[in-house]
Design a protein around this motif. Structure first.
Motif, mmCIF file in Angstrom:
data_model
loop_
_atom_site.group_PDB
_atom_site.id
_atom_site.type_symbol
_atom_site.label_atom_id
_atom_site.label_comp_id
_atom_site.label_asym_id
_atom_site.label_seq_id
_atom_site.Cartn_x
_atom_site.Cartn_y
_atom_site.Cartn_z
ATOM 1 N N ASP A 218 6.359 68.798 114.388
ATOM 2 C CA ASP A 218 5.006 69.344 114.244
ATOM 3 C C ASP A 218 4.955 70.450 113.199
ATOM 4 O OD1 ASP A 218 6.570 70.864 115.910
ATOM 5 O OD2 ASP A 218 5.082 71.069 117.508
ATOM 6 N N ASP A 219 6.063 71.157 112.992
ATOM 7 C CA ASP A 219 6.129 72.156 111.921
ATOM 8 C C ASP A 219 6.002 71.486 110.549
ATOM 9 O OD1 ASP A 219 6.923 74.420 113.734
ATOM 10 O OD2 ASP A 219 8.672 73.141 113.997
ATOM 11 N N ILE A 220 6.687 70.358 110.402
ATOM 12 C CA ILE A 220 6.650 69.621 109.135
ATOM 13 C C ILE A 220 5.249 69.080 108.876
ATOM 14 C CG2 ILE A 220 7.537 67.580 107.928
ATOM 15 C CD1 ILE A 220 10.161 68.021 109.603
ATOM 16 N N ILE A 221 4.618 68.529 109.898
ATOM 17 C CA ILE A 221 3.263 67.980 109.735
ATOM 18 C C ILE A 221 2.277 69.076 109.369
ATOM 19 C CG2 ILE A 221 1.339 66.912 110.993
ATOM 20 C CD1 ILE A 221 3.470 65.314 112.558
ATOM 21 N N GLN A 222 2.383 70.226 110.027
ATOM 22 C CA GLN A 222 1.490 71.343 109.714
ATOM 23 C C GLN A 222 1.685 71.803 108.269
ATOM 24 O OE1 GLN A 222 1.746 74.600 112.519
ATOM 25 N NE2 GLN A 222 0.604 75.994 111.195
ATOM 26 N N THR A 223 2.923 71.838 107.817
ATOM 27 C CA THR A 223 3.221 72.241 106.438
ATOM 28 C C THR A 223 2.678 71.213 105.454
ATOM 29 O OG1 THR A 223 5.214 73.384 107.213
ATOM 30 C CG2 THR A 223 5.063 72.903 104.853
ATOM 31 N N MET A 224 2.813 69.939 105.777
ATOM 32 C CA MET A 224 2.254 68.879 104.920
ATOM 33 C C MET A 224 0.740 69.025 104.790
ATOM 34 S SD MET A 224 4.471 65.586 106.262
ATOM 35 C CE MET A 224 3.516 64.396 105.309
ATOM 36 N N GLU A 225 0.072 69.349 105.878
ATOM 37 C CA GLU A 225 -1.394 69.481 105.853
ATOM 38 C C GLU A 225 -1.829 70.622 104.943
ATOM 39 O OE1 GLU A 225 -2.212 69.905 109.992
ATOM 40 O OE2 GLU A 225 -2.241 67.724 110.381
ATOM 41 N N LEU A 226 -1.104 71.742 104.986
ATOM 42 C CA LEU A 226 -1.446 72.863 104.104
ATOM 43 C C LEU A 226 -1.208 72.489 102.647
ATOM 44 C CD1 LEU A 226 -2.349 75.807 103.770
ATOM 45 C CD2 LEU A 226 0.048 76.493 104.052
ATOM 46 N N LEU A 227 -0.089 71.829 102.363
ATOM 47 C CA LEU A 227 0.207 71.396 100.996
ATOM 48 C C LEU A 227 -0.846 70.408 100.499
ATOM 49 C CD1 LEU A 227 4.069 70.970 101.374
ATOM 50 C CD2 LEU A 227 2.961 72.552 99.777
ATOM 51 N N GLN A 228 -1.248 69.480 101.338
ATOM 52 C CA GLN A 228 -2.272 68.505 100.942
ATOM 53 C C GLN A 228 -3.601 69.183 100.656
ATOM 54 O OE1 GLN A 228 -1.619 66.081 104.504
ATOM 55 N NE2 GLN A 228 -1.278 64.291 103.200
ATOM 56 N N LYS A 229 -3.926 70.179 101.442
ATOM 57 C CA LYS A 229 -5.189 70.898 101.261
ATOM 58 C C LYS A 229 -5.220 71.661 99.940
ATOM 59 C CE LYS A 229 -7.892 74.684 103.323
ATOM 60 N NZ LYS A 229 -7.934 75.666 104.445
ATOM 61 N N LEU A 230 -4.108 72.327 99.606
ATOM 62 C CA LEU A 230 -4.084 73.185 98.417
ATOM 63 C C LEU A 230 -3.628 72.448 97.159
ATOM 64 C CD1 LEU A 230 -2.531 76.448 99.942
ATOM 65 C CD2 LEU A 230 -4.956 75.894 99.613
ATOM 66 N N GLN A 231 -2.780 71.439 97.308
ATOM 67 C CA GLN A 231 -2.193 70.709 96.185
ATOM 68 C C GLN A 231 -1.709 71.676 95.086
ATOM 69 O OE1 GLN A 231 -4.566 67.405 94.779
ATOM 70 N NE2 GLN A 231 -4.895 66.630 96.854
ATOM 71 N N PRO A 232 -0.757 72.526 95.428
ATOM 72 C CA PRO A 232 -0.320 73.567 94.485
ATOM 73 C C PRO A 232 0.469 73.012 93.304
ATOM 74 C CG PRO A 232 1.093 73.534 96.405
ATOM 75 C CD PRO A 232 -0.011 72.564 96.688
ATOM 76 N N HIS A 233 0.446 73.766 92.207
ATOM 77 C CA HIS A 233 1.298 73.466 91.053
ATOM 78 C C HIS A 233 2.661 74.140 91.215
ATOM 79 C CE1 HIS A 233 -2.925 73.286 89.580
ATOM 80 N NE2 HIS A 233 -2.494 72.182 89.009
ATOM 81 N N GLN A 234 2.670 75.244 91.948
ATOM 82 C CA GLN A 234 3.899 75.995 92.206
ATOM 83 C C GLN A 234 4.015 76.267 93.698
ATOM 84 O OE1 GLN A 234 3.001 79.606 89.932
ATOM 85 N NE2 GLN A 234 4.863 79.244 88.733
ATOM 86 N N VAL A 235 5.205 76.086 94.219
ATOM 87 C CA VAL A 235 5.518 76.519 95.578
ATOM 88 C C VAL A 235 6.709 77.460 95.495
ATOM 89 C CG1 VAL A 235 6.422 75.803 97.825
ATOM 90 C CG2 VAL A 235 4.601 74.469 96.740
ATOM 91 N N PHE A 236 6.592 78.598 96.140
ATOM 92 C CA PHE A 236 7.703 79.540 96.239
ATOM 93 C C PHE A 236 8.159 79.562 97.694
ATOM 94 C CE2 PHE A 236 5.307 80.939 92.563
ATOM 95 C CZ PHE A 236 6.293 81.297 91.645
ATOM 96 N N ALA A 237 9.468 79.430 97.915
ATOM 97 C CA ALA A 237 10.015 79.409 99.278
ATOM 98 C C ALA A 237 11.320 80.185 99.314
ATOM 99 C CB ALA A 237 10.231 77.977 99.757
ATOM 100 N N ALA A 238 11.622 80.745 100.470
ATOM 101 C CA ALA A 238 12.839 81.543 100.622
ATOM 102 C C ALA A 238 14.058 80.649 100.549
ATOM 103 C CB ALA A 238 12.809 82.299 101.941
ATOM 104 N N GLY A 239 14.906 80.889 99.564
ATOM 105 C CA GLY A 239 16.111 80.085 99.364
ATOM 106 C C GLY A 239 17.370 80.835 99.715
#
Length: 644
Positions: free
Chosen positions: A496-517
């Motif tokens: 459900d965490d993955i699905i929620q993250t997919m929904e946010l990405l689909q909504k915004l359709q970003p050109h850049q994503v920054f994530a803690a590596g």
């Protein structure tokens, strides 16, 4: 040119080392070796005597043994076990006891006889411990001696709880724990102040008596101490170095734990290399640091005198190598983290178009965004990009209990001041206070306490993001379910965490994503949050075209920075931008001064961040580049369709 054999490649290593791709394949290797010993002894009608370790390192080993018991009939009826150590004092029913650990991960799931289990007793009176330890040693001898001893290694170099200063002939005894060891255990105990200061441990001499010894280590956090244990001379400063005296020892490592061994970290010192562009860049940066000279001042003598003659022969002359690497590093520096509109972007880390990008910053905790990339965050907003921030978890475990009470007290007084009824708040406050008065170390909070702690962190995150220039509609609080489930479940499901993250990405359709590596702690929230983002993006890539124009940039937290040769985008910060970043971090008041989980760095988060960013800028300057006040660094994640 002469090719070196494997022995020559490992000539820096003073004992046998086997390296596996990951901890899972390594753990299976160890578990199967243990199973072979059990089965061999069983076939002879004898007992197998196992020396066992605790902590996160052997967890997958025990999981594989349990699987083999359930699915392949591996029996433990002929097994006698001796555990390395136990905290003192420690009640065996405590969640932090090694008795509880071994039951949870192994003993409760196999057919071992209870009378064959031996774990040091943490409930003894002090005057009983000496005699007890002698009897523990005698029981090992009476059982026939240990067939195999499994070890982990602490960051102090301890094996068992044999801390620096332990003698190589030491026996089972009561010891005092190193401060770093207690810091590393603080999360399990709900704070370092709750970690026992002593432990009962087998001695190094006891360990040596085992017919076979396997030391296990995973992840980059262990890489520095593994290098010392494997390559340095024997010393009481690193007790694990005494294992070099054993003819029956083997180190079992994953690639991350082995990453600082000479043959992996600086392979040109031990063998002829296949000089890839990445390895050349790493080697030249290393040579610059080793000689304390800027890249453009390196000479052929510098290469020849530092084990890099082959590079000059294969790719030289030295001047051409210097120019090539200098240019590549220079192209990582940009004041335009969202791309510079209308500019030639062929030598820039980010694309020029679209001129206005949608940038999505994923922040595992409510303050990672400003601590780790606050300057870049502010600059993206200032340069007109459509910036969003998504706080993946509530971070509600990192609030002091007294702060939770203080905020409810404020709410009660505020409601009174405006004439509202406070009876419900006062009832909740009494419930919270009663709970916290009786709370045991590391006991999960009740819902009311967790909610208040989450509200505190949410308002701080709002303040920090607003300070960076975001409107409220661009601030997203995800509260991913795995974080709450993880308080009571060992490996919570993340679908459900993955699905929620997919929904946010689909909504915004970003050109850049920054994530803690930041992968230094594989059990931390950062790696879990990153894997959720990565899985979400990988799934979307299969069906949605916009993802092919979406780049994923990794940033690091307040504890670590990328290695210089890894950095692909470095954003310089002016003195004023450093102060603006500091002000954004200050909005997180609950994390200032002394946070709940400071790690082994006692500096405040804003100090760590500034020191780290200034050190990155200094590294660039030492290599021969312009001197900046500070720099934030990023590495781009390479998806399959990244061709450049």
């Amino acid at each position: 040119m002469k090719r070196l054999n494997f022995f020559e490649e490992t000539r820096y290593e003073k004992l046998p080392v086997k390296v596996f791709p990951d901890k899972f394949s390594a753990s299976k290797r160890v578990a199967h070796r243990i199973a072979d010993i059990i089965n061999f002894k069983s076939s002879k009608g004898e007992n197998a005597v196992l020396g066992l370790a605790t902590g996160q390192t052997p967890v997958e080993v025990y999981a594989e043994l349990v699987r083999m018991h359930r699915e392949e009939g591996l029996s433990f009826k002929n097994v006698i076990t001796f555990n390395l150590d136990e905290y003192y004092p420690m009640n065996p029913t405590s969640a932090q006891s090694y008795v509880a650990f071994m039951k949870h991960h192994l003993f409760d799931h196999v057919d071992i006889r209870p009378e064959n289990i031996n774990i040091p007793d943490g409930t003894l009176n002090k005057d009983e411990i000496h005699d007890y330890c002698l009897k523990y040693e005698n029981r090992i001898t009476e059982a026939g001696g240990m067939d195999i001893q499994i070890l982990g290694i602490g960051r102090t170099g301890h094996i068992g709880f044999n801390e620096p200063g332990s003698a190589p002939n030491s026996g089972t005894r009561l010891v005092t724990l190193d401060d770093l060891t207690r810091s590393d255990a603080s999360r399990e105990f709900g704070g370092k102040e709750n970690v026992p200061t002593k432990a009962i441990t087998m001695g190094i001499g006891t360990i040596f008596k085992a017919r076979e010894i396997m030391l296990l280590a995973w992840n980059k956090k262990k890489a520095p101490i593994i290098k010392r244990a494997v390559e340095e001379k024997m010393s009481g400063d690193v007790p694990a170095t005494y294992l070099q005296m054993s003819e029956n020892v083997e180190f079992i490592l994953d690639e991350d734990a082995a990453s600082e061994l000479t043959r992996f970290d600086t392979p040109w010192l031990v063998k002829d290399c296949t000089w890839t562009p990445e390895l050349i860049k790493k080697a030249v940066i290393w040579l610059s640091e080793e000689t304390n000279k800027p890249i453009l001042k390196l000479t052929e003598d510098d290469y020849n005198n530092n084990g890099m003659a082959q590079l000059v022969v294969d790719k030289g002359p030295a001047y051409d190598i210097n120019i090539d690497i200098f240019n590549k590093i220079q192209h990582t520096i940009t004041g335009w983290p969202g791309g510079k509109p209308g500019a030639d972007d062929s030598q820039r880390p980010e694309r020029a178009e679209p001129a206005k990008k949608t940038s999505l910053i994923f922040s595992p905790h409510p303050d990672d965004d400003v601590i780790s990339m606050g300057g870049t965050f502010i600059r993206l907003v200032d340069q007109g990009h459509n910036v969003h921030v998504a706080y993946q978890t509530s971070g509600n475990t990192a609030i002091w209990d007294h702060d939770a009470l203080r905020f409810v007290e404020f709410a009660i007084d505020f409601n009174k001041s405006i004439g509202d009824d406070t009876s419900k708040l006062e009832s909740v406050y009494k419930k919270m206070r009663d709970f916290l008065d009786e709370k045991e170390p590391n006991q999960p909070d009740i819902k009311e306490v967790l909610d208040v702690k989450g509200f505190i962190r949410k308002t701080e995150a709002l303040a920090g993001a607003r300070y960076a220039g975001l409107s409220d509609e661009n601030i997203h609080f995800m509260n991913l379910p795995f974080y709450e489930r993880g308080k009571t479940e060992e490996n919570p499901d993340k679908e459900d965490d993955i699905i929620q993250t997919m929904e946010l990405l689909q909504k915004l359709q970003p050109h850049q994503v920054f994530a803690a590596g930041d992968f230094a702690d594989p059990h931390g929230t950062h790696i879990k949050c990153f894997n959720i983002v990565l899985e979400a993006m990988n799934r979307l890539r299969k069906t949605e075209d916009w993802t092919k124009d979406c780049w994923l940039w990794m940033y690091r937290g307040a504890w670590h920075e990328f290695e210089m040769h890894e950095i692909e985008m470095a954003v310089p910060l002016s003195p004023n931008e450093v102060l603006r970043k500091r002000s954004a971090i200050f909005k997180h008041q609950s994390q200032k001064d002394t946070p709940v989980f400071p790690g082994d760095d006692d500096r405040e988060f804003w100090v760590r961040a500034e020191d780290r960013n200034r050190e990155t800028a200094k590294c660039y300057h030492d290599l021969g580049f312009a001197e900046y006040e500070a720099m934030e660094a990023f590495v781009r994640w390479k998806f399959d369709w990244c061709l450049d």
